[in-house]
Write a protein that holds these residues in place. Structure first.
Motif, PDB file in Angstrom:
ATOM      1  N   LYS A  76       4.630   3.741   9.486  1.00 60.21           N
ATOM      2  CA  LYS A  76       4.800   3.958   8.054  1.00 60.21           C
ATOM      3  C   LYS A  76       5.720   5.153   7.800  1.00 60.21           C
ATOM      4  O   LYS A  76       6.592   5.106   6.932  1.00 60.21           O
ATOM      5  N   THR A 133       0.267   9.919  -4.017  1.00 58.35           N
ATOM      6  CA  THR A 133      -0.856  10.260  -3.139  1.00 58.35           C
ATOM      7  C   THR A 133      -0.507  10.058  -1.670  1.00 58.35           C
ATOM      8  O   THR A 133      -1.389  10.171  -0.824  1.00 58.35           O
ATOM      9  N   TYR A 134       0.752   9.776  -1.354  1.00 54.80           N
ATOM     10  CA  TYR A 134       1.143   9.555   0.042  1.00 54.80           C
ATOM     11  C   TYR A 134       1.019  10.845   0.833  1.00 54.80           C
ATOM     12  O   TYR A 134       1.491  11.899   0.407  1.00 54.80           O
ATOM     13  N   GLN A 138       0.837  -1.203   0.000  1.00 56.34           N
ATOM     14  CA  GLN A 138       0.000   0.000   0.000  1.00 56.34           C
ATOM     15  C   GLN A 138       0.873   1.255   0.000  1.00 56.34           C
ATOM     16  O   GLN A 138       0.599   2.207  -0.735  1.00 56.34           O
ATOM     17  N   LEU A 139       1.930   1.249   0.797  1.00 60.39           N
ATOM     18  CA  LEU A 139       2.846   2.391   0.828  1.00 60.39           C
ATOM     19  C   LEU A 139       3.509   2.570  -0.532  1.00 60.39           C
ATOM     20  O   LEU A 139       3.631   3.696  -1.029  1.00 60.39           O
ATOM     21  N   GLU A 162       2.306   1.695  -3.464  1.00 55.33           N
ATOM     22  CA  GLU A 162       1.294   2.215  -4.389  1.00 55.33           C
ATOM     23  C   GLU A 162       1.059   3.707  -4.158  1.00 55.33           C
ATOM     24  O   GLU A 162       0.943   4.480  -5.113  1.00 55.33           O
ATOM     25  N   GLU A 163       0.993   4.125  -2.894  1.00 48.15           N
ATOM     26  CA  GLU A 163       0.791   5.541  -2.582  1.00 48.15           C
ATOM     27  C   GLU A 163       1.969   6.383  -3.070  1.00 48.15           C
ATOM     28  O   GLU A 163       1.778   7.487  -3.583  1.00 48.15           O
ATOM     29  N   LEU A 164       3.173   5.865  -2.932  1.00 43.41           N
ATOM     30  CA  LEU A 164       4.348   6.602  -3.390  1.00 43.41           C
ATOM     31  C   LEU A 164       4.381   6.681  -4.912  1.00 43.41           C
ATOM     32  O   LEU A 164       4.690   7.735  -5.477  1.00 43.41           O
ATOM     33  N   SER A 206       1.860   6.531  -7.011  1.00 46.56           N
ATOM     34  CA  SER A 206       0.778   7.368  -7.531  1.00 46.56           C
ATOM     35  C   SER A 206       0.835   8.792  -6.972  1.00 46.56           C
ATOM     36  O   SER A 206      -0.043   9.601  -7.265  1.00 46.56           O
TER      37      SER A 206
END
Length: 94
Positions: free
Chosen positions: A85, A56-57, A47-48, A50-52, A54
């Protein structure tokens, strides 16, 4: 000077995130938040990642912990602590 490209992909690669997590958890293994993060380690790191990727983190807010010294009550204060995180991301290196 030679230009090095594609560093972001290496930066957010799963093995690098895993290494950063293990580096961040040193000294705080008995922490409840770290235990919950470790139970779902693969999912949390994916998940981290993917956020990085995209972009969106958003960092978690700091938690404040009150520190009290019974011998010197005038030295009572607060400590700011990042979430697991955020600690892992701070320990990340290429």
């Amino acid at each position: 000077m030679k230009r090095i490209g594609n560093l972001f992909e290496q930066f957010v690669a799963f093995p690098n995130l895993l290494q950063a997590y293990y580096k961040a958890r040193k000294g705080s293994r008995r922490n409840q938040e770290n235990s919950f993060f470790f139970v779902n380690l693969e999912a949390e790191l994916l998940q981290l990642q993917e956020e990085l990727q995209s972009l969106t983190y958003a960092p978690q807010p700091y938690r404040y912990i009150q520190i009290y010294d019974p011998k010197l009550p005038q030295r009572t204060g607060f400590l700011r602590k990042k979430g697991t995180k955020g600690q892992a991301l701070h320990s990340l290196h290429g």
